[in-house]
Design a protein around this motif. Structure first.
Motif, PDB file in Angstrom:
ATOM      1  N   LYS A 177      45.682   5.168  48.168  1.00 34.45           N
ATOM      2  CA  LYS A 177      45.332   4.471  49.912  1.00 34.45           C
ATOM      3  C   LYS A 177      45.571   5.671  50.945  1.00 34.45           C
ATOM      4  N   GLY A 178      47.012   6.117  50.325  1.00 34.86           N
ATOM      5  CA  GLY A 178      47.248   7.862  51.285  1.00 34.86           C
ATOM      6  C   GLY A 178      47.843   7.110  53.037  1.00 34.86           C
ATOM      7  N   PRO A 179      47.783   8.224  53.816  1.00 32.43           N
ATOM      8  CA  PRO A 179      47.165   9.237  54.186  1.00 32.43           C
ATOM      9  C   PRO A 179      47.758  10.513  53.091  1.00 32.43           C
ATOM     10  N   PHE A 180      47.181  11.270  52.398  1.00 28.61           N
ATOM     11  CA  PHE A 180      47.781  12.449  51.859  1.00 28.61           C
ATOM     12  C   PHE A 180      46.960  13.882  52.688  1.00 28.61           C
ATOM     13  N   THR A 181      47.797  15.006  52.716  1.00 33.18           N
ATOM     14  CA  THR A 181      46.829  16.139  52.651  1.00 33.18           C
ATOM     15  C   THR A 181      47.459  17.334  51.171  1.00 33.18           C
ATOM     16  N   LEU A 182      45.788  17.498  50.869  1.00 34.94           N
ATOM     17  CA  LEU A 182      46.282  17.800  49.532  1.00 34.94           C
ATOM     18  C   LEU A 182      45.739  19.733  50.258  1.00 34.94           C
ATOM     19  N   LEU A 183      47.076  20.493  49.075  1.00 31.79           N
ATOM     20  CA  LEU A 183      46.714  21.455  49.672  1.00 31.79           C
ATOM     21  C   LEU A 183      45.947  22.201  48.322  1.00 31.79           C
ATOM     22  N   ALA A 184      44.875  22.880  48.164  1.00 32.01           N
ATOM     23  CA  ALA A 184      44.528  22.536  46.511  1.00 32.01           C
ATOM     24  C   ALA A 184      44.342  24.268  46.565  1.00 32.01           C
ATOM     25  N   PRO A 185      44.989  24.542  45.560  1.00 35.82           N
ATOM     26  CA  PRO A 185      44.276  25.975  45.010  1.00 35.82           C
ATOM     27  C   PRO A 185      43.210  25.825  44.658  1.00 35.82           C
ATOM     28  N   THR A 186      41.823  27.768  44.920  1.00 37.81           N
ATOM     29  CA  THR A 186      40.917  27.131  44.315  1.00 37.81           C
ATOM     30  C   THR A 186      41.086  28.220  42.161  1.00 37.81           C
ATOM     31  N   HIS A 242      51.633  19.891  45.913  1.00 38.49           N
ATOM     32  CA  HIS A 242      50.914  21.035  47.295  1.00 38.49           C
ATOM     33  C   HIS A 242      50.328  19.080  47.851  1.00 38.49           C
ATOM     34  N   LEU A 243      51.483  18.167  47.553  1.00 42.16           N
ATOM     35  CA  LEU A 243      50.628  17.299  48.217  1.00 42.16           C
ATOM     36  C   LEU A 243      51.833  17.351  49.424  1.00 42.16           C
ATOM     37  N   LEU A 244      51.137  16.774  50.686  1.00 42.02           N
ATOM     38  CA  LEU A 244      52.217  16.392  51.865  1.00 42.02           C
ATOM     39  C   LEU A 244      51.744  14.545  52.159  1.00 42.02           C
ATOM     40  N   PRO A 245      52.936  14.272  52.271  1.00 42.26           N
ATOM     41  CA  PRO A 245      52.645  12.660  52.555  1.00 42.26           C
ATOM     42  C   PRO A 245      51.959  11.529  54.515  1.00 42.26           C
ATOM     43  N   SER A 246      51.318  12.421  54.031  1.00 41.27           N
ATOM     44  CA  SER A 246      50.347  12.547  55.631  1.00 41.27           C
ATOM     45  C   SER A 246      48.785  13.143  55.516  1.00 41.27           C
ATOM     46  N   ALA A 247      47.892  12.629  55.594  1.00 41.57           N
ATOM     47  CA  ALA A 247      47.353  13.843  56.693  1.00 41.57           C
ATOM     48  C   ALA A 247      47.385  14.447  57.559  1.00 41.57           C
ATOM     49  N   ILE A 260      42.308  28.907  53.549  1.00 38.37           N
ATOM     50  CA  ILE A 260      40.516  29.790  53.047  1.00 38.37           C
ATOM     51  C   ILE A 260      39.810  29.075  53.189  1.00 38.37           C
ATOM     52  N   GLU A 261      39.923  27.434  54.245  1.00 43.53           N
ATOM     53  CA  GLU A 261      39.045  26.473  54.085  1.00 43.53           C
ATOM     54  C   GLU A 261      40.128  25.397  54.086  1.00 43.53           C
ATOM     55  N   ALA A 262      40.475  24.695  56.418  1.00 37.59           N
ATOM     56  CA  ALA A 262      40.774  24.086  56.098  1.00 37.59           C
ATOM     57  C   ALA A 262      39.929  22.860  56.747  1.00 37.59           C
ATOM     58  N   ASP A 263      41.099  21.410  57.358  1.00 33.61           N
ATOM     59  CA  ASP A 263      40.183  19.901  56.895  1.00 33.61           C
ATOM     60  C   ASP A 263      38.993  19.693  56.227  1.00 33.61           C
ATOM     61  N   ILE A 264      38.863  19.928  54.660  1.00 30.59           N
ATOM     62  CA  ILE A 264      37.653  19.169  54.032  1.00 30.59           C
ATOM     63  C   ILE A 264      38.334  17.803  54.373  1.00 30.59           C
ATOM     64  N   PRO A 265      37.883  16.570  55.240  1.00 31.36           N
ATOM     65  CA  PRO A 265      37.783  15.030  55.153  1.00 31.36           C
ATOM     66  C   PRO A 265      37.672  14.821  54.076  1.00 31.36           C
ATOM     67  N   VAL A 300      42.750  14.849  53.587  1.00 34.24           N
ATOM     68  CA  VAL A 300      42.374  16.180  53.444  1.00 34.24           C
ATOM     69  C   VAL A 300      42.908  16.952  53.090  1.00 34.24           C
ATOM     70  N   ILE A 301      41.598  17.451  53.125  1.00 33.43           N
ATOM     71  CA  ILE A 301      42.409  19.099  52.077  1.00 33.43           C
ATOM     72  C   ILE A 301      41.802  20.126  52.432  1.00 33.43           C
ATOM     73  N   HIS A 302      43.321  21.478  52.641  1.00 31.33           N
ATOM     74  CA  HIS A 302      43.063  22.203  52.893  1.00 31.33           C
ATOM     75  C   HIS A 302      42.755  23.517  51.790  1.00 31.33           C
ATOM     76  N   VAL A 303      42.149  24.571  52.275  1.00 30.07           N
ATOM     77  CA  VAL A 303      42.372  24.949  50.609  1.00 30.07           C
ATOM     78  C   VAL A 303      42.944  25.950  50.036  1.00 30.07           C
ATOM     79  N   ILE A 304      43.726  26.514  49.480  1.00 38.71           N
ATOM     80  CA  ILE A 304      44.657  27.425  49.409  1.00 38.71           C
ATOM     81  C   ILE A 304      44.371  28.645  48.239  1.00 38.71           C
ATOM     82  N   ASP A 305      44.801  29.692  48.521  1.00 38.60           N
ATOM     83  CA  ASP A 305      44.004  31.057  47.669  1.00 38.60           C
ATOM     84  C   ASP A 305      45.229  31.417  46.921  1.00 38.60           C
ATOM     85  N   LYS A 306      46.131  30.598  46.683  1.00 37.72           N
ATOM     86  CA  LYS A 306      47.112  30.823  45.356  1.00 37.72           C
ATOM     87  C   LYS A 306      47.931  29.564  45.063  1.00 37.72           C
TER      88      LYS A 306
END
Length: 170
Positions: free
Chosen positions: A65-74, A105-110, A147-152, A157-163
């Motif tokens: 269910k979430g919501p979560f924010t995933l900081l997604a390393p490439t 890499h996960l925050l407990p809200s969007a 490097i890319e933000a707000d992928i729903p 939501v996903i925010h792409v990170i470079d590390k």
């Protein structure tokens, strides 16, 4: 002839309406199914992350269910880890360490990128805070560049990170 044309146009309108409604229903179903894991799995830049999520047995959580924010390393970010680190983390006996890494890499809200830029130290699901900075070249999280933000996704939501972010040692 007029009857034929009228019947033909009526049939055509019915066919188009039914087709549109079916397409709309299919699109709506697709939107419902796009949770964080499915969004990541359909992106070629997150194959290592998805593999790590599965190995850490966190798929159910990130599909939940979430919501979560995933900081997604490439995948490229994972390649920058010291040689052998990822292979070591993926071993079954290191599942707890991998879970700690993924939940860091996960925050407990969007949290949108605009809201994230206002935060200073949000706490992760892992339990430790992250440091968010607004720099001339964008938002940085523990030094990793967004490097890319707000992928729903339906559950966040996903925010792409470079590390890859490394949680603090206890």
């Amino acid at each position: 002839m007029k009857r034929f044309i009228h019947a033909f146009v009526s049939a055509l309108i019915i066919i188009i309406t039914v087709g549109f409604n079916n397409a709309y229903a299919a699109q709506e179903q697709t939107q419902v199914d796009k949770n964080l894991v499915k969004v990541a799995a359909t992106n070629d830049n997150f194959q290592t992350l998805v593999m790590a999520i599965r190995a850490a047995d966190l798929t159910g959580t990130l599909e939940g269910k979430g919501p979560f924010t995933l900081l997604a390393p490439t995948d490229e970010a994972f390649e920058m880890l010291p040689e052998g680190t990822l292979a070591e983390l993926l071993k079954p006996e290191n599942k707890e360490k991998l879970q700690k890494l993924i939940t860091y890499h996960l925050l407990p809200s969007a949290i949108s990128s605009s809201a994230a830029s206002q935060l200073k130290q949000p706490e992760t699901v892992e339990g430790h805070p992250l440091t968010i900075e607004n720099t001339d070249d964008g938002i940085r999280i523990n030094g990793a560049k967004v490097i890319e933000a707000d992928i729903p996704a339906t559950n966040g939501v996903i925010h792409v990170i470079d590390k890859v972010l490394i949680p603090p040692a206890e």
